[in-house]
Design a protein around this motif. Sequence first.
Motif, PDB file in Angstrom:
ATOM      1  N   UNK A 169     -31.865 -27.402  -0.092  1.00 36.10           N
ATOM      2  CA  UNK A 169     -31.474 -28.808  -0.039  1.00 36.10           C
ATOM      3  C   UNK A 169     -31.640 -29.546  -1.354  1.00 36.10           C
ATOM      4  N   UNK A 170     -32.681 -29.230  -2.114  1.00 34.63           N
ATOM      5  CA  UNK A 170     -32.922 -29.948  -3.369  1.00 34.63           C
ATOM      6  C   UNK A 170     -31.801 -29.711  -4.376  1.00 34.63           C
ATOM      7  N   UNK A 171     -31.294 -28.479  -4.461  1.00 36.81           N
ATOM      8  CA  UNK A 171     -30.204 -28.182  -5.398  1.00 36.81           C
ATOM      9  C   UNK A 171     -28.917 -28.869  -4.961  1.00 36.81           C
ATOM     10  N   UNK A 172     -28.641 -28.836  -3.665  1.00 34.03           N
ATOM     11  CA  UNK A 172     -27.436 -29.498  -3.164  1.00 34.03           C
ATOM     12  C   UNK A 172     -27.513 -31.006  -3.370  1.00 34.03           C
ATOM     13  N   UNK A 173     -28.729 -31.561  -3.269  1.00 35.74           N
ATOM     14  CA  UNK A 173     -28.896 -32.985  -3.523  1.00 35.74           C
ATOM     15  C   UNK A 173     -28.623 -33.315  -4.986  1.00 35.74           C
ATOM     16  N   UNK A 174     -29.119 -32.483  -5.885  1.00 39.68           N
ATOM     17  CA  UNK A 174     -28.900 -32.712  -7.316  1.00 39.68           C
ATOM     18  C   UNK A 174     -27.424 -32.637  -7.658  1.00 39.68           C
ATOM     19  N   UNK A 175     -26.758 -31.581  -7.186  1.00 38.03           N
ATOM     20  CA  UNK A 175     -25.330 -31.434  -7.501  1.00 38.03           C
ATOM     21  C   UNK A 175     -24.510 -32.568  -6.919  1.00 38.03           C
ATOM     22  N   UNK A 176     -24.813 -32.960  -5.685  1.00 39.25           N
ATOM     23  CA  UNK A 176     -24.077 -34.057  -5.069  1.00 39.25           C
ATOM     24  C   UNK A 176     -24.274 -35.374  -5.790  1.00 39.25           C
ATOM     25  N   UNK A 177     -25.527 -35.658  -6.209  1.00 44.88           N
ATOM     26  CA  UNK A 177     -25.815 -36.911  -6.894  1.00 44.88           C
ATOM     27  C   UNK A 177     -25.141 -36.957  -8.262  1.00 44.88           C
ATOM     28  N   UNK A 178     -25.246 -35.863  -9.015  1.00 46.47           N
ATOM     29  CA  UNK A 178     -24.645 -35.829 -10.354  1.00 46.47           C
ATOM     30  C   UNK A 178     -23.128 -35.910 -10.274  1.00 46.47           C
ATOM     31  N   UNK A 179     -22.528 -35.206  -9.320  1.00 45.16           N
ATOM     32  CA  UNK A 179     -21.069 -35.212  -9.201  1.00 45.16           C
ATOM     33  C   UNK A 179     -20.532 -36.593  -8.841  1.00 45.16           C
ATOM     34  N   UNK A 180     -21.201 -37.283  -7.908  1.00 42.63           N
ATOM     35  CA  UNK A 180     -20.703 -38.586  -7.457  1.00 42.63           C
ATOM     36  C   UNK A 180     -21.073 -39.714  -8.414  1.00 42.63           C
ATOM     37  N   UNK A 181     -22.217 -39.610  -9.064  1.00 42.55           N
ATOM     38  CA  UNK A 181     -22.682 -40.700  -9.925  1.00 42.55           C
ATOM     39  C   UNK A 181     -22.084 -40.630 -11.324  1.00 42.55           C
ATOM     40  N   UNK A 182     -22.060 -39.441 -11.893  1.00 44.19           N
ATOM     41  CA  UNK A 182     -21.633 -39.287 -13.276  1.00 44.19           C
ATOM     42  C   UNK A 182     -20.265 -38.621 -13.422  1.00 44.19           C
ATOM     43  N   UNK A 183     -19.658 -38.236 -12.316  1.00 46.45           N
ATOM     44  CA  UNK A 183     -18.339 -37.634 -12.374  1.00 46.45           C
ATOM     45  C   UNK A 183     -18.307 -36.253 -13.001  1.00 46.45           C
ATOM     46  N   UNK A 184     -19.420 -35.568 -12.990  1.00 45.25           N
ATOM     47  CA  UNK A 184     -19.490 -34.222 -13.553  1.00 45.25           C
ATOM     48  C   UNK A 184     -19.373 -33.175 -12.442  1.00 45.25           C
ATOM     49  N   UNK A 185     -18.905 -32.023 -12.793  1.00 49.30           N
ATOM     50  CA  UNK A 185     -18.821 -30.925 -11.828  1.00 49.30           C
ATOM     51  C   UNK A 185     -19.938 -29.939 -12.120  1.00 49.30           C
ATOM     52  N   UNK A 186     -20.979 -30.025 -11.319  1.00 52.70           N
ATOM     53  CA  UNK A 186     -22.178 -29.226 -11.532  1.00 52.70           C
ATOM     54  C   UNK A 186     -22.249 -28.133 -10.467  1.00 52.70           C
ATOM     55  N   UNK A 187     -22.338 -26.895 -10.882  1.00 53.66           N
ATOM     56  CA  UNK A 187     -22.413 -25.772  -9.960  1.00 53.66           C
ATOM     57  C   UNK A 187     -23.864 -25.516  -9.549  1.00 53.66           C
TER      58      UNK A 187
END
Length: 235
Positions: A169-187
């Motif tokens: 869950x922690x990794x999915x939270x990080x990727x989701x937050x970065x993708x939606x907030x900063x517009x980056x595509x983080x794997x």
Amino acid sequence: MWVLLAIAVVVVGFALRLNSMLVVTAAGIVAGLIGGLSPVKILNAFGDGFAGSRSVTVFIVTLPVIGLIERYGLQHQARKLIGKLKVVTTGRLLAIYLLIRQGTAALGLTSIGGPAQAVRPLIHPMAAGAAERKYGKLPEKLQEKIKGFAASADTVGLFFGEDIFVAIGSILLITGFVDTTYGLHLEAIDIAVWAIPTGICALLIHGARLLLLDRQLDKLAEQAEAGSDSEEVAR
């Protein structure tokens, strides 16, 4: 602005060392009343919150099981078993558990250990048994120190091991937050890979602390023995 009074309720309640559940409940009621909610809506909000996070209380189901196995002598047998293994010291045992806990957490098996499931009924009694074999009856200070290190082995192993597993869950939270907030595509796999060096460092650093625990226990035991000797001389 007035809704911030709920924060004051929390601060005052914790400062007075009141029951934390009571303090949080009172703060929620205060916030709801100031926000214009009726008592029925406040009660509904509490019910919805509990229903939405009921999985948090699943650990309560394990408590009767832990109680039964402790009643039938699991802790006693664990102490007895570890007392026969002279090679195993308190620090070595906890270091091995740290390695196992972190390795299994890295594979996504985060629920096979934990304070209630493993540390209290099994790991701590075994660590205390190893110390009792060497030092005899342990003073309270030594007992509390072993408890703290047993809990830390579980916590550090889980915290730094689970981030290596891509579906946690922690990794999915990080990727989701970065993708939606900063517009980056983080794997997720990239985060998991970069968590490996951190996990290795945590294993080496805390593992070394656990291995050095044996020396600390030696010093504390000597101090406790010296203190008891001085008391006998004074008498």
